[in-house]
Design a protein around this motif. Structure first.
Motif, PDB file in Angstrom:
ATOM      1  N   GLU A 127      -3.480   9.050  -0.252  1.00 29.94           N
ATOM      2  CA  GLU A 127      -3.460   9.834   0.995  1.00 29.94           C
ATOM      3  C   GLU A 127      -4.859   9.947   1.620  1.00 29.94           C
ATOM      4  O   GLU A 127      -5.167  10.912   2.318  1.00 29.94           O
ATOM      5  N   ASN A 128      -5.711   8.928   1.375  1.00 28.09           N
ATOM      6  CA  ASN A 128      -7.089   8.949   1.848  1.00 28.09           C
ATOM      7  C   ASN A 128      -7.313   7.802   2.828  1.00 28.09           C
ATOM      8  O   ASN A 128      -7.084   6.635   2.489  1.00 28.09           O
ATOM      9  N   HIS A 174      -6.675   1.175  11.801  1.00 30.21           N
ATOM     10  CA  HIS A 174      -6.669   0.068  10.832  1.00 30.21           C
ATOM     11  C   HIS A 174      -5.417  -0.793  10.995  1.00 30.21           C
ATOM     12  O   HIS A 174      -5.469  -2.016  10.805  1.00 30.21           O
ATOM     13  N   ILE A 180       0.863  -1.188   0.000  1.00 35.51           N
ATOM     14  CA  ILE A 180       0.000   0.000   0.000  1.00 35.51           C
ATOM     15  C   ILE A 180       0.892   1.227   0.000  1.00 35.51           C
ATOM     16  O   ILE A 180       1.628   1.481   0.960  1.00 35.51           O
ATOM     17  N   SER A 225      -2.943   1.934  -4.130  1.00 32.92           N
ATOM     18  CA  SER A 225      -2.587   3.321  -3.795  1.00 32.92           C
ATOM     19  C   SER A 225      -3.726   3.941  -2.993  1.00 32.92           C
ATOM     20  O   SER A 225      -4.869   3.978  -3.455  1.00 32.92           O
ATOM     21  N   SER A 226      -3.400   4.425  -1.808  1.00 28.92           N
ATOM     22  CA  SER A 226      -4.436   5.002  -0.943  1.00 28.92           C
ATOM     23  C   SER A 226      -4.769   6.443  -1.311  1.00 28.92           C
ATOM     24  O   SER A 226      -5.765   6.991  -0.835  1.00 28.92           O
ATOM     25  N   LYS A 248      -9.907   5.061   1.703  1.00 32.08           N
ATOM     26  CA  LYS A 248      -9.368   4.179   0.664  1.00 32.08           C
ATOM     27  C   LYS A 248      -8.313   3.255   1.262  1.00 32.08           C
ATOM     28  O   LYS A 248      -8.207   2.089   0.881  1.00 32.08           O
ATOM     29  N   PHE A 249      -7.541   3.781   2.201  1.00 33.73           N
ATOM     30  CA  PHE A 249      -6.545   2.965   2.904  1.00 33.73           C
ATOM     31  C   PHE A 249      -7.221   1.782   3.591  1.00 33.73           C
ATOM     32  O   PHE A 249      -6.766   0.639   3.481  1.00 33.73           O
ATOM     33  N   GLU A 250      -8.332   2.048   4.276  1.00 36.04           N
ATOM     34  CA  GLU A 250      -9.058   0.984   4.976  1.00 36.04           C
ATOM     35  C   GLU A 250      -9.573  -0.069   3.994  1.00 36.04           C
ATOM     36  O   GLU A 250      -9.472  -1.278   4.256  1.00 36.04           O
ATOM     37  N   SER A 251     -10.098   0.375   2.855  1.00 39.94           N
ATOM     38  CA  SER A 251     -10.633  -0.577   1.879  1.00 39.94           C
ATOM     39  C   SER A 251      -9.516  -1.455   1.305  1.00 39.94           C
ATOM     40  O   SER A 251      -9.724  -2.643   1.027  1.00 39.94           O
ATOM     41  N   LEU A 252      -8.317  -0.891   1.143  1.00 35.18           N
ATOM     42  CA  LEU A 252      -7.187  -1.678   0.658  1.00 35.18           C
ATOM     43  C   LEU A 252      -6.751  -2.715   1.698  1.00 35.18           C
ATOM     44  O   LEU A 252      -6.452  -3.863   1.349  1.00 35.18           O
ATOM     45  N   THR A 263      -4.917   6.623  10.274  1.00 32.34           N
ATOM     46  CA  THR A 263      -5.117   5.211   9.920  1.00 32.34           C
ATOM     47  C   THR A 263      -4.576   4.259  10.986  1.00 32.34           C
ATOM     48  O   THR A 263      -4.503   3.056  10.757  1.00 32.34           O
TER      49      THR A 263
END
Length: 340
Positions: A103-104, A134, A69, A100-101, A107-111, A131
């Motif tokens: 910087e969100n 997570h 990530i 690629s998050s 989106k980081f959580e979904s990855l 984050t």
């Protein structure tokens, strides 16, 4: 269509299933003759045999998939890191999946969830702000992971960083030694520790050298880089008393945007203002003056991350490590000795 199995390969090659398994899994020893090896390889190729990775993972409890990530795959820093990590992972039998998050945090959580659903063996992560919750979830799930580039409070995980504070000091000392006194740092508005260390190295050096440090940092919103830099540099260079004679950009994205603005303002680098940037960018090559920049040891970061994660996957009780690598100041003409 019937899936080709190792039994089919064995029948075609006229050898035992065990021999096929040894050859196809690269566990060849003196018991397997060269003739058998050739027969198995030829039969597998003619039958277009593909291993059943699902069955294999059920047996070994490993998928041989690792996730990466990054914060922004469009950033040359992360795209280069991704390529290095992919090459290193492939060498030791892993398939790398990249996300690629941007910087969100959402989106980081979904990855994170996606990689867990895919039952990745481990993750290499450049975390973004907000984050930590997570990553704590990963810790509870006993998912092996390694942090690169960044670290977060309350997350006691193995990490690979560079000497952000010290290299920022070195950049600032370099500018001061070359005669620059009114230096401005262009940095992100952020709570990320590695970026704050760059800011602190700059400010501490100005204080130590008894140079002005109030209002010496121009903070930029990551979601409005061009707008904030345009407004900020317009304000700075319209000032009759506080015009900077040097600018230190703490990322390549900030530097590229800032260099474009300096061209628009018809300012010559380094005659009117010296420039130093953090990280490389191909766009620097389009600029008439060779840019002084901080070069991070990308290859070493990538190799170390894969090695560290592989060790953690093999032994979940491996002690936590915090590795700090040294960045290098590459001096170009953009920060040369100030003319008097």
């Amino acid at each position: 269509m019937k899936r080709i199995s190792i039994k089919d390969v064995a029948l075609k090659a006229g050898v035992s299933i065990a021999s096929v398994s040894y050859v196809l899994n690269n566990k060849i020893d003196s018991r397997i003759s060269k003739d058998t090896i050739e027969k198995v390889k030829k039969a597998a190729e003619e039958l277009n045999y593909r291993p059943n990775n699902v069955a294999k993972s059920l047996k070994t409890q490993r998928t041989h998939i690792i996730g990466l990530i990054v914060a922004d795959i469009a950033n040359p820093y992360f795209s280069q890191i991704a390529r290095i990590i992919e090459d290193e992972a492939n060498k030791i039998g892993y398939t790398l999946l990249i996300g690629s998050s941007d910087e969100n945090a959402e989106k980081f959580e979904s990855l994170i969830n996606m990689f867990c659903d895919r039952q990745a063996d481990g993750l290499i992560i450049a975390p973004v702000e907000n984050t930590a919750i997570h990553l704590q979830k990963l810790e509870k799930q006993k998912m092996p992971f390694v942090l690169i580039d960044r670290f977060l409070d309350n997350i006691d995980a193995s990490s690979i960083q560079i000497n952000n504070y010290e290299i920022s000091q070195k950049v600032t000392e370099h500018l001061i030694a070359n005669g620059y006194k009114n230096i401005v740092l262009v940095a992100y508005k952020t709570a990320l520790k590695h970026l704050l260390q760059r800011n602190l190295g700059f400010v501490d050096t100005l204080e130590r050298e008894k140079l002005k440090h109030q209002n010496a940092v121009l903070n930029i919103d990551k979601d409005a880089i061009d707008d904030d830099i345009n407004l900020g540099l317009d304000h700075l260079f319209q000032s009759k008393t506080q015009q900077p004679d040097a600018i230190f950009f703490t990322s390549n994205k900030l530097a590229v945007s800032g260099l474009k603005k300096l061209v628009q303002l018809s300012l010559n680098v380094p005659t009117d203002v010296a420039v130093v940037a953090f990280d490389e960018a191909e766009a620097y090559e389009l600029f008439t003056t060779p840019i002084t920049f901080v070069k991070q040891p990308l290859a070493l970061i990538g190799r170390t991350a894969v090695q560290m994660l592989n060790t953690k996957i093999s032994d979940r009780l491996t002690p936590i490590e915090h590795i700090v690598l040294e960045a290098e100041l590459r001096i170009g003409q953009s920060s040369k000795l100030k003319s008097t």
